[in-house]
Each structure stands twice: as structure tokens, then as C-alpha cells.
Design an enzyme around this catalytic site. Sequence first.
Site, PDB file in Angstrom:
ATOM      1  N   ALA A   6      -7.000  -5.636  -6.866  1.00 26.53           N
ATOM      2  CA  ALA A   6      -5.546  -5.762  -7.054  1.00 26.53           C
ATOM      3  C   ALA A   6      -4.948  -6.485  -5.852  1.00 26.53           C
ATOM      4  O   ALA A   6      -5.297  -6.201  -4.710  1.00 26.53           O
ATOM      5  CB  ALA A   6      -4.908  -4.386  -7.209  1.00 26.53           C
ATOM      6  N   GLY A   7      -4.055  -7.420  -6.127  1.00 31.56           N
ATOM      7  CA  GLY A   7      -3.436  -8.141  -5.020  1.00 31.56           C
ATOM      8  C   GLY A   7      -2.181  -8.832  -5.484  1.00 31.56           C
ATOM      9  O   GLY A   7      -2.011  -9.101  -6.682  1.00 31.56           O
TER      10      GLY A   7
ATOM     11  N   ASP B 156      -4.839  -0.373 -13.298  1.00 30.19           N
ATOM     12  CA  ASP B 156      -3.745  -1.332 -13.060  1.00 30.19           C
ATOM     13  C   ASP B 156      -2.429  -0.575 -13.101  1.00 30.19           C
ATOM     14  O   ASP B 156      -2.399   0.617 -13.439  1.00 30.19           O
ATOM     15  CB  ASP B 156      -3.771  -2.476 -14.090  1.00 30.19           C
TER      16      ASP B 156
ATOM     17  N   THR C 115      -5.742 -18.662 -12.489  1.00 28.08           N
ATOM     18  CA  THR C 115      -5.216 -17.403 -13.026  1.00 28.08           C
ATOM     19  C   THR C 115      -3.695 -17.493 -13.070  1.00 28.08           C
ATOM     20  O   THR C 115      -3.098 -18.477 -12.625  1.00 28.08           O
ATOM     21  CB  THR C 115      -5.572 -16.189 -12.137  1.00 28.08           C
TER      22      THR C 115
ATOM     23  N   TYR D 256       0.373 -12.677   3.329  1.00 27.44           N
ATOM     24  CA  TYR D 256      -0.832 -12.653   2.478  1.00 27.44           C
ATOM     25  C   TYR D 256      -2.093 -12.914   3.304  1.00 27.44           C
ATOM     26  O   TYR D 256      -3.087 -12.191   3.198  1.00 27.44           O
ATOM     27  CB  TYR D 256      -0.658 -13.713   1.392  1.00 27.44           C
TER      28      TYR D 256
ATOM     29  N   LEU E 272       7.915 -17.652   7.456  1.00 32.33           N
ATOM     30  CA  LEU E 272       8.189 -16.394   8.162  1.00 32.33           C
ATOM     31  C   LEU E 272       9.675 -16.218   8.455  1.00 32.33           C
ATOM     32  O   LEU E 272      10.218 -15.125   8.324  1.00 32.33           O
ATOM     33  CB  LEU E 272       7.373 -16.338   9.464  1.00 32.33           C
TER      34      LEU E 272
END
Length: 435
Positions: free
Chosen positions: A275-276, A216, A376, A339, A283
Site C-alpha cells: 500500500a502506498g 485495502d 498503474t 514520497y 517542499l
Amino acid sequence: MADRYLRLTGTAPGRFLTRRLGLPQPAPLRRWSAERPSLDGPVLRLTAGEPAPDRPDSPHSPAPYAAVVLDATGIAEPAGLRAVHTSLHPLTAGLAPSGRVVVLGTRPGDGDLHRAAAQQALEGFVRSLGKKIGRGRTVQLVRLAPGAAPDSTLDFLLSPKSAYVSGQVIEVGPAPGQPPPGDRRRTALVTGAARGIGEAVAAALARDGAHVVCLDVPSAGDALGAVAARLGGTALALDITAADAGERIAAAVAGLGRGHDSGLGGGLDVLVHNAGITRDRRLSRMDGDRWDAVLEVNLGSVLRTTGHLLAAGALNDHGRIVATASIAGIAGNAGQTNYAASKAGIIGFVRALAADEALRERGVTVNAVAPGFIETDMTAAVPLFIREAGRRLNSLGQGGLPVDVAETVAWLASPASGGISGQVVRVCGQSLLGA
Ligand SMILES: NC(=O)c1ccc[n+]([C@@H]2O[C@H](COP(=O)([O-])OP(=O)(O)OC[C@H]3O[C@@H](n4cnc5c(N)ncnc54)[C@H](O)[C@@H]3O)[C@@H](O)[C@H]2O)c1
């Protein structure tokens, strides 16, 4: 972050009230624990057309079936689909809570039109049954190639580990080459392991016997160190976007192999790209930095580090690569052009790498998990009403937990899963997004 509505519907007055108001009734899901590793009740295996066996209907009647596995591989024309109805019609309403329906089929292919139509029809059947079956039950279609070894897939789907996986179509082929040696401890790398899904993935892989290198960003160092220490693994504080990230991972893994009595071979057996980040904006308001940051962490670094590790020979034969996509990468999502592009890119990467002949010959598999709404820190930051919608708009009526994604990764990463490659498995409770 807690799902208060799920808690409310878990109480008798809450259930009464929400039923009267016609609100959704999410069922508590049965998840895996060491004390209760299996579903409660027997598994019934039937060939399509075979009626369910009679069971005594009395105060001493046996436990309801926990799962039904229906072999529909022999269905070769649309009229044959009636056999699926014959077998499952009497069974699904009586299936245990958190029960499972797994239909076995074959790839529709492009030769025999009647067979192709009938086998594709099973997908519509499975996805529709999953939407209405209720009580935390799930429904999947497993397509078997000739010579396929579906054991690890059935073990996963017929266990509490697959609690939040539903409405999926998974192809299983034959496992190529020799099985991996069992005398050496496996080494796994998990990126983004300091918290959330990555922490849960690291824990599941450690439980399954791997030494886990937990990676990390340096600013997450304390949390990362605590996770690695708890799991008996190794902490690697490193920004995955660093130009030399691949070299540093390879060096860290090689160093493990040189450790006295480590029992580790000095190569990687499992590589989990987890990882993200998100940087949401419509936009027209998204500056280039937001675009670049997301594409770089979520996709660019995945390609670069994988490329380096493969070129350096740091991935062992029978290695497992699992990358993290998202249902946003399948269905798109408002405010997430960056994303969703990065996560769709992951799917392209996984499919292309899985098709690499040299890797296939070495028994390496490459798959993606595509989480839906998982509880999360990332989703806790989502505005309240969008968060509530994300939780409810799936067949199970609730968000998933990090462990749900972790168990799916652990299944794909297992030495027994050599026949599964190029798959994108959604862990989304059969989200309405991209369903
Ligand atoms: N939570 C969800 O609902 C959800 C849904 C779909 C996909 N995902 C994906 O699952 C993965 C994990 O999500 P999460 O919810 O656990 O997120 P999270 O934000 O809780 O954890 C992500 C971890 O990645 C680490 N990380 C970020 N940038 C990094 C970098 N440059 N180098 C190294 N580490 C870095 C962070 O420090 C953090 O520990 C992500 O790829 C995310 O896009 C999550």
C-alpha cells in the site's frame, strides 16, 4: 494509461517512421504465461575465459541462445577481466530478443584489493552492457557468498518473469536452517491489494499456491472483495494506518487457521507491504498534512504493523517480508520529498531488519522491491510529458506492468529464496534515475 508509442513501434509503418525520425525503439517484452513459461532457446553456461562453442552457421542453424550465464567468480585481479570480454564479446549481438545475460561474481569484500577491484568492475560492466544490449534483453550481476544457493534467483532471472528487471546487482547467501515444510498451504498478506501492483502481487502469490489475505481501505471494499473472491483468498477491509491494524491482521490470520479443513497454519508466511500513496508538491508548497499522510501510509504503518506481527509471533519461521520502495527513494524525484523520504526509509528498514540475528536464525528474509515507472492508476495521474519521460528513460524504453513487480515479489517470497535477504531489487527496466 496505454502506451500508444509502444503500440505504434510494434507496427511496420510505425517502426519505419519512428526509425527515420531517430526515435527510441522499445522492443515488446516476453512475459511469463502458463502456456509459454520459459524463454525461447537454450541457455549457455560458461566460465569466464571459455569461448562460446561453435554452432553451425547454415539455414538449419540452431535457435539463438536465450541466455548466457557467465561464471566470473574466479576473477581475482583486473587483468582477469579480459576473460569476460573473451566469453561475451562474440555472443551478445546474437542473443535472442528478450534474452538474458547473467554474470556470477562474488562480494568485492575488503581483504584482497585486486580481487575487490576486479569483482566491483563487474558491476560497471553489467550496468553498461544493459544500457546498450537492446531488443528487450536484460543483464544482471549475481554475487554469490560462500555456500550460496542461487537456484531460485537463476530460475527467476532466466525466465520471462524477470522481463522488466535489468542492470541489477543481487547478493545471494546460503539459505539458513531447514527448508520450510511443504505439506501446509502458505498464507500471505498483501496490503493495497484492491488494484494496481498489489492486485498483481496477490494474483502471483495465489498462482504459486498461497492463500492470500487481500487488505485495502474500506472505501475500496467492492474492488477488494472481487479480487479476493477471484483468487480464492480473504478480503480484509482495513486502513493500514489504523492504530490497531497489526492486531486486526494477526486476528484475521489466526482465524484462518481455525477454519475447518483450511489447511492453513494460522500464521503468516509472506508479508507484502505494498500500500502506498503520493501527495506531490514542491517542499515550499507542501503542507504538513501531505507530508504526514505519505510518511504514515508508506513508512510509519509498515514499521508499526511489522513490529506488531513479529512481537505477536504471527510471522512463521522461514517467513518472507517484502516491502515496496521506489526508485524515487534511491535517486530522489522532483516534487516528491515526502514520497522519496518514505521510500528511502523503507530501504533503511529492510536492511536493518534483515540484519536481525534472531530473524536470520529463524530463516526469515526481508527484502525490498523498488519499482520504476509502472503502468498503474498512480502513474496515469502523472502529467503527460512527465509520464512519457518516465516511460522512455530506461534501458528498455518503456514502462513496466504491475505483473513485473508481482513476479519479482513472488520470487523473493518463494520458499526457495531463503538465501536472499537485505536486498533492494529495482524493477525499473534499468531506469536512468538512480541507475
Ligand atoms: N506505479 C508506479 O510506477 C510505482 C513506482 C514506484 C513505487 N510504487 C509503489 O508501489 C505500490 C503500489 O503502487 P500502485 O501504482 O499499484 O498504486 P495504486 O494507487 O494503484 O494502488 C495502491 C493501493 O493501496 C491502497 N492504499 C492506499 N492507502 C492505503 C491505506 N492507508 N491502507 C490500506 N490500503 C491503502 C489503495 O487503496 C490502492 O488500492 C506503492 O507503494 C507505490 O508507492 C509504484
